[in-house]
Design a protein around this motif. Structure first.
Motif, PDB file in Angstrom:
ATOM      1  N   ALA A 141       0.815  -1.098   0.095  1.00 37.94           N
ATOM      2  CA  ALA A 141       0.044  -0.007   0.273  1.00 37.94           C
ATOM      3  C   ALA A 141       0.958   1.181   0.111  1.00 37.94           C
ATOM      4  CB  ALA A 141      -0.798   0.000   1.318  1.00 37.94           C
ATOM      5  N   LEU A 142       1.793   1.269   0.840  1.00 33.18           N
ATOM      6  CA  LEU A 142       2.717   2.373   0.918  1.00 33.18           C
ATOM      7  C   LEU A 142       3.414   2.691  -0.341  1.00 33.18           C
ATOM      8  CD1 LEU A 142       3.846   2.436   4.569  1.00 33.18           C
ATOM      9  CD2 LEU A 142       2.659   3.941   3.480  1.00 33.18           C
ATOM     10  N   GLY A 143       3.863   1.624  -0.937  1.00 31.42           N
ATOM     11  CA  GLY A 143       4.439   1.554  -2.355  1.00 31.42           C
ATOM     12  C   GLY A 143       3.712   2.141  -3.249  1.00 31.42           C
ATOM     13  N   ILE A 144       2.662   1.838  -3.377  1.00 30.11           N
ATOM     14  CA  ILE A 144       1.493   2.793  -4.375  1.00 30.11           C
ATOM     15  C   ILE A 144       1.487   3.953  -3.930  1.00 30.11           C
ATOM     16  CG2 ILE A 144      -1.006   2.856  -4.928  1.00 30.11           C
ATOM     17  CD1 ILE A 144      -1.045  -0.069  -4.503  1.00 30.11           C
ATOM     18  N   ASN A 145       1.493   4.493  -2.577  1.00 36.72           N
ATOM     19  CA  ASN A 145       1.368   5.957  -2.200  1.00 36.72           C
ATOM     20  C   ASN A 145       2.543   6.669  -2.884  1.00 36.72           C
ATOM     21  OD1 ASN A 145       1.424   8.012   0.223  1.00 36.72           O
ATOM     22  ND2 ASN A 145      -0.565   7.365  -0.606  1.00 36.72           N
ATOM     23  N   GLN A 146       3.744   5.702  -2.684  1.00 29.25           N
ATOM     24  CA  GLN A 146       5.051   6.575  -2.961  1.00 29.25           C
ATOM     25  C   GLN A 146       5.310   6.750  -4.147  1.00 29.25           C
ATOM     26  OE1 GLN A 146       7.919   7.384  -0.725  1.00 29.25           O
ATOM     27  NE2 GLN A 146       6.604   6.960   0.975  1.00 29.25           N
ATOM     28  N   ILE A 147       4.445   5.662  -5.285  1.00 23.29           N
ATOM     29  CA  ILE A 147       4.744   6.029  -6.699  1.00 23.29           C
ATOM     30  C   ILE A 147       3.706   7.304  -6.874  1.00 23.29           C
ATOM     31  CG2 ILE A 147       3.463   5.039  -8.872  1.00 23.29           C
ATOM     32  CD1 ILE A 147       4.481   2.403  -7.822  1.00 23.29           C
ATOM     33  N   PHE A 330      10.713   3.839 -11.149  1.00 24.01           N
ATOM     34  CA  PHE A 330      10.192   4.134  -9.822  1.00 24.01           C
ATOM     35  C   PHE A 330       8.752   3.342  -9.920  1.00 24.01           C
ATOM     36  CE2 PHE A 330       8.305   5.437  -5.994  1.00 24.01           C
ATOM     37  CZ  PHE A 330       9.242   5.780  -5.075  1.00 24.01           C
ATOM     38  N   VAL A 331       8.096   3.493 -10.898  1.00 25.54           N
ATOM     39  CA  VAL A 331       6.842   2.758 -10.919  1.00 25.54           C
ATOM     40  C   VAL A 331       6.955   1.282 -11.323  1.00 25.54           C
ATOM     41  CG1 VAL A 331       4.890   2.497 -12.479  1.00 25.54           C
ATOM     42  CG2 VAL A 331       5.461   4.896 -11.775  1.00 25.54           C
ATOM     43  N   VAL A 332       8.041   0.865 -11.781  1.00 25.27           N
ATOM     44  CA  VAL A 332       8.041  -0.420 -12.098  1.00 25.27           C
ATOM     45  C   VAL A 332       8.633  -1.283 -10.747  1.00 25.27           C
ATOM     46  CG1 VAL A 332       9.668  -2.212 -13.041  1.00 25.27           C
ATOM     47  CG2 VAL A 332       9.001  -0.482 -14.553  1.00 25.27           C
ATOM     48  N   MET A 333       9.279  -0.475 -10.016  1.00 17.59           N
ATOM     49  CA  MET A 333       9.934  -1.369  -8.750  1.00 17.59           C
ATOM     50  C   MET A 333       9.267  -0.969  -7.675  1.00 17.59           C
ATOM     51  SD  MET A 333      12.101  -3.094  -7.728  1.00 17.59           S
ATOM     52  CE  MET A 333      13.081  -3.621  -9.176  1.00 17.59           C
ATOM     53  N   GLY A 334       8.643   0.226  -7.331  1.00 14.46           N
ATOM     54  CA  GLY A 334       7.835   0.549  -5.847  1.00 14.46           C
ATOM     55  C   GLY A 334       7.020  -0.424  -5.849  1.00 14.46           C
ATOM     56  N   PRO A 335       5.975  -0.922  -6.404  1.00 14.64           N
ATOM     57  CA  PRO A 335       4.993  -2.009  -5.754  1.00 14.64           C
ATOM     58  C   PRO A 335       5.532  -3.293  -5.607  1.00 14.64           C
ATOM     59  CG  PRO A 335       4.057  -0.804  -7.725  1.00 14.64           C
ATOM     60  CD  PRO A 335       5.395  -0.380  -7.728  1.00 14.64           C
ATOM     61  N   ILE A 336       6.581  -3.554  -6.546  1.00 12.74           N
ATOM     62  CA  ILE A 336       7.356  -5.152  -6.228  1.00 12.74           C
ATOM     63  C   ILE A 336       8.233  -5.073  -4.986  1.00 12.74           C
ATOM     64  CG2 ILE A 336       8.998  -6.543  -7.192  1.00 12.74           C
ATOM     65  CD1 ILE A 336       8.240  -5.366 -10.062  1.00 12.74           C
ATOM     66  N   SER A 337       8.677  -4.137  -4.629  1.00  3.76           N
ATOM     67  CA  SER A 337       9.556  -4.091  -3.485  1.00  3.76           C
ATOM     68  C   SER A 337       8.833  -3.775  -2.131  1.00  3.76           C
ATOM     69  CB  SER A 337      10.499  -2.817  -3.606  1.00  3.76           C
ATOM     70  OG  SER A 337       9.783  -1.363  -3.434  1.00  3.76           O
ATOM     71  N   GLY A 338       7.755  -3.028  -2.455  1.00  2.00           N
ATOM     72  CA  GLY A 338       6.782  -2.978  -1.174  1.00  2.00           C
ATOM     73  C   GLY A 338       6.109  -4.295  -0.927  1.00  2.00           C
ATOM     74  N   PHE A 390      13.924   1.351  -2.599  1.00  2.00           N
ATOM     75  CA  PHE A 390      14.332   1.763  -1.189  1.00  2.00           C
ATOM     76  C   PHE A 390      13.222   2.400  -0.633  1.00  2.00           C
ATOM     77  CE2 PHE A 390      15.222   5.518   1.438  1.00  2.00           C
ATOM     78  CZ  PHE A 390      15.737   5.036   2.534  1.00  2.00           C
ATOM     79  N   SER A 391      12.212   3.113  -1.176  1.00  2.00           N
ATOM     80  CA  SER A 391      11.325   4.143  -0.682  1.00  2.00           C
ATOM     81  C   SER A 391      10.147   3.406  -0.086  1.00  2.00           C
ATOM     82  CB  SER A 391      10.777   5.109  -1.774  1.00  2.00           C
ATOM     83  OG  SER A 391      11.638   6.073  -2.165  1.00  2.00           O
ATOM     84  N   SER A 392       9.330   2.395  -0.896  1.00  2.00           N
ATOM     85  CA  SER A 392       8.358   1.822  -0.048  1.00  2.00           C
ATOM     86  C   SER A 392       8.813   0.875   1.323  1.00  2.00           C
ATOM     87  CB  SER A 392       7.615   0.998  -1.183  1.00  2.00           C
ATOM     88  OG  SER A 392       7.495   1.764  -2.208  1.00  2.00           O
ATOM     89  N   PRO A 393       9.715   0.198   1.017  1.00  2.19           N
ATOM     90  CA  PRO A 393      10.288  -0.761   2.345  1.00  2.19           C
ATOM     91  C   PRO A 393      10.606   0.035   3.439  1.00  2.19           C
ATOM     92  CG  PRO A 393      11.297  -1.685   0.167  1.00  2.19           C
ATOM     93  CD  PRO A 393      10.584  -0.450  -0.256  1.00  2.19           C
ATOM     94  N   ASN A 394      11.385   1.027   3.051  1.00  2.00           N
ATOM     95  CA  ASN A 394      11.679   2.054   4.329  1.00  2.00           C
ATOM     96  C   ASN A 394      10.870   2.728   4.942  1.00  2.00           C
ATOM     97  OD1 ASN A 394      14.342   3.214   5.554  1.00  2.00           O
ATOM     98  ND2 ASN A 394      13.291   5.188   4.790  1.00  2.00           N
ATOM     99  N   THR A 395       9.647   3.192   4.165  1.00  2.00           N
ATOM    100  CA  THR A 395       8.560   3.770   4.891  1.00  2.00           C
ATOM    101  C   THR A 395       7.785   2.994   5.476  1.00  2.00           C
ATOM    102  OG1 THR A 395       8.426   5.465   3.126  1.00  2.00           O
ATOM    103  CG2 THR A 395       6.379   5.142   4.581  1.00  2.00           C
ATOM    104  N   ALA A 396       7.432   1.528   5.051  1.00  2.31           N
ATOM    105  CA  ALA A 396       6.708   0.741   5.696  1.00  2.31           C
ATOM    106  C   ALA A 396       7.371   0.296   6.977  1.00  2.31           C
ATOM    107  CB  ALA A 396       6.471  -0.677   4.803  1.00  2.31           C
ATOM    108  N   SER A 397       8.919   0.003   7.043  1.00  6.90           N
ATOM    109  CA  SER A 397       9.602  -0.513   8.185  1.00  6.90           C
ATOM    110  C   SER A 397       9.354   0.340   9.333  1.00  6.90           C
ATOM    111  CB  SER A 397      10.963  -0.877   7.922  1.00  6.90           C
ATOM    112  OG  SER A 397      11.735   0.372   7.729  1.00  6.90           O
TER     113      SER A 397
END
Length: 570
Positions: A141-147, A330-338, A390-397
């Motif tokens: 969810a946060l990955g989508i938000n970061q995108i 960023f769009v490609v990787m954000g949801p995947i990493s999240g 980086f962004s999605s996992p870091n925010t979620a953690s």
């Protein structure tokens, strides 16, 4: 029926998208805005900097306070208020009644109103998502938000380029329908799921923190302006006093917080390893990356695009278009990493992401000013992948690591560090670039026109303001044309038509500015890559996967198990 968590995600994503579009749409539209209110951007640096930095300064100083207020009075309630305030600010900007200096001041004040609304949105969006989603889906969810945040930044560049060519006021009007829709929808659909905390407002902590950060950022902002005969204002007594006061208040802030009954900035949260490491990594990432985008835009607008036949007036739009690969990565990787971080934790993904950013920055430093675009686009795409990793996992953690009742404060603290890092990054990179240009640009321009044996022209080139030249490139202006207009007509009349055409061509100024600019830009990339490495190390030190709810459930299960064992023995 749509689950509430998706309603919360879609609404907060709209809010973040709107706020991030607004943050960059003005970058591309500044030439049209300054023409619209009859301000000369080459002699009005203070208005330019305030329009760029004012929004960030206000947002950064209010985020923690608003996060704390949200814990006290309800995150959804204050998030909704933010939507309404932001929309009101957009309407005021569209209606700006005056021109000249008064119009510029009105724009700055109305941008500050937007910044207040944006602070409510940024302080609460991550907390609302965290409340709505189970811990094993928050990364996604946060990955989508970061995108949405990064997408908004690049959409703003493109949209600003299109709307500015039609009518400068439309740049501000575009946020209004989105804001009205988001305001109505949030009031109707969002539910207050957080547990309100009965606390007092920390007046002394708020005043100390807000004043300290404001003084520091004011000093940084005005340090970029010329002072007396100096090209920059770091020797200005007011700048020095502002910086000293800001640093002093921020140093005093932890001591103030340790002596108040209910502090606004919950320093005890930094005892949580995941929270502390994630915030340190996020801050360093913002410092490393925050100024890169604007430096790349200046490179494109001031050098590369003119050399490839684009008019100065069209470069702001095309600069946005040519940076799209960054968004795509960023769009490609954000949801995947999240999604992966929900399963395996943030440490490996966030650390790898910052190393990829570091390699990308070093790769950018190897490019010449007249680079091959395919190579440039590939590096931007890879950098986008690293940032998404980086962004999605870091925010979620960060959000997973804190108790439910402190999520508003935690979200505000995270966003404050991020916004402050971006502003500091801009100041660092601008200082490096302007200082480097001051050492070589005036002499290079003077040497280029020395063969014309016109003392007035040579003198004007020798005394060109590097700050003015840099902002001219950033705003899509050719400063040589402005210099010629400032000279006596008797001097200009001695120049042939071909000479004037050459001096104001798309090649003269970019070629003159390129060597100095690229040396400074490479130094900026080296500094940014070093900070990316430190951010990666901080990310690596965050420890294994940790979710506060899981630790509580495991603790309860162990307690229940021990109780059962005792009952069994009896």
């Amino acid at each position: 029926m749509v689950e509430y968590k998706w309603i919360a995600l879609s609404n907060t994503t709209i809010g973040v998208l709107m706020a991030s579009i607004n943050g960059t749409i003005i970058l591309i539209s500044l030439p049209a805005i300054f023409r619209g209110i009859a301000i000369n951007p080459l002699t009005s640096f203070q208005y330019l900097l305030w329009l760029l930095f004012g929004y960030n300064i206000v947002t950064a100083t209010l985020l923690v306070t608003f996060g704390r207020l949200s814990d006290m009075y309800g995150r959804v309630r204050l998030y909704n208020l933010g939507f309404a305030i932001f929309t009101a600010g957009s309407i005021l900007l569209f209606l700006t009644p005056n021109s000249g200096d008064t119009g510029a001041l009105e724009l700055i004040i109305f941008r500050i109103v937007q910044g207040i609304g944006g602070a409510f949105l940024f302080a609460n969006s991550a907390a609302i998502i965290t409340d709505a989603f189970p811990y094993n889906q928050r990364g996604t969810a946060l990955g989508i938000n970061q995108i949405a945040a990064l997408a908004g930044s690049l959409v703003g560049l493109i949209l600003g380029g299109i709307l500015a060519t039609i009518y400068w006021r439309y740049v501000f009007l575009v946020s209004v329908p989105v804001g009205i829709l988001g305001t109505v929808w949030s009031y109707l659909k969002l539910k207050e799921t957080s547990t309100r905390v009965k606390q007092k407002l920390d007046v002394w902590g708020n005043v100390t923190f807000a004043a300290g950060l404001t003084f520091l950022l004011l000093g940084v902002t005005y340090g970029l302006l010329p002072y007396g005969s100096s090209i920059m204002g770091w020797g200005d007594p007011w700048v020095i006093a502002s910086m000293v006061a800001g640093v002093g208040l921020l140093v005093a802030f932890p001591f103030v917080e340790s002596h108040v009954e209910q502090p606004m900035f919950r320093l005890e949260l930094f005892k949580i390893r995941m929270f502390a490491a994630g915030n340190i990594a996020g801050f360093l990432r913002s410092v490393a990356y925050g100024g890169v985008m604007i430096m790349l835009i200046i490179l494109l607008q001031g050098i590369w695009l003119p050399l490839h036949g684009y008019s100065y007036q069209s470069t702001p739009f095309w600069a946005g278009v040519y940076t799209i690969p960054l968004l795509v990565g960023f769009v490609v990787m954000g949801p995947i990493s999240g999604r992966l971080s929900d399963k395996y934790g943030a440490r490996g993904f966030a650390t790898a992401g910052m190393f990829i950013v570091m390699v990308s920055l070093l790769a950018l430093s190897t490019l010449p000013y007249d680079f091959n675009y395919l190579e440039f686009a590939t590096i931007l795409f890879v950098m986008g992948l690293g940032n998404g990793l980086f962004s999605s996992p870091n925010t979620a953690s960060i959000m997973n690591a804190v108790p439910r009742q402190h999520r508003g404060a935690a979200s505000g603290m995270r966003a404050t560090l991020q916004n402050s890092g971006q502003t500091v990054s801009l100041a660092i990179f601008f200082t490096i670039i302007i200082t480097s240009l001051a050492g070589s640009l005036p002499s290079a321009l003077a040497a280029a026109v020395s063969s014309y044996h016109l003392p007035a022209l040579t003198y004007a080139m020798e005394h060109i303001s590097p700050t003015g030249a840099l902002f001219a490139a950033f705003l899509g202006y050719n400063p040589v044309g402005a210099i010629l207009q400032s000279l006596p007509s008797s001097t200009v009349s001695t120049l042939s038509t071909n000479t004037i055409a050459y001096l104001t061509s798309n090649t003269f100024f970019p070629t003159a500015i390129a060597p100095s600019f690229m040396n400074a830009l490479r130094l900026s990339f080296y500094i940014a890559s070093a900070m990316a490495v430190v951010a990666a190390v901080a990310s690596l030190l965050r420890g294994k996967r940790f979710v506060y709810e899981e630790s509580q459930m495991e603790g309860a299960a162990r307690t229940e198990g021990r109780t059962g064992e005792r009952n069994g023995r009896t």
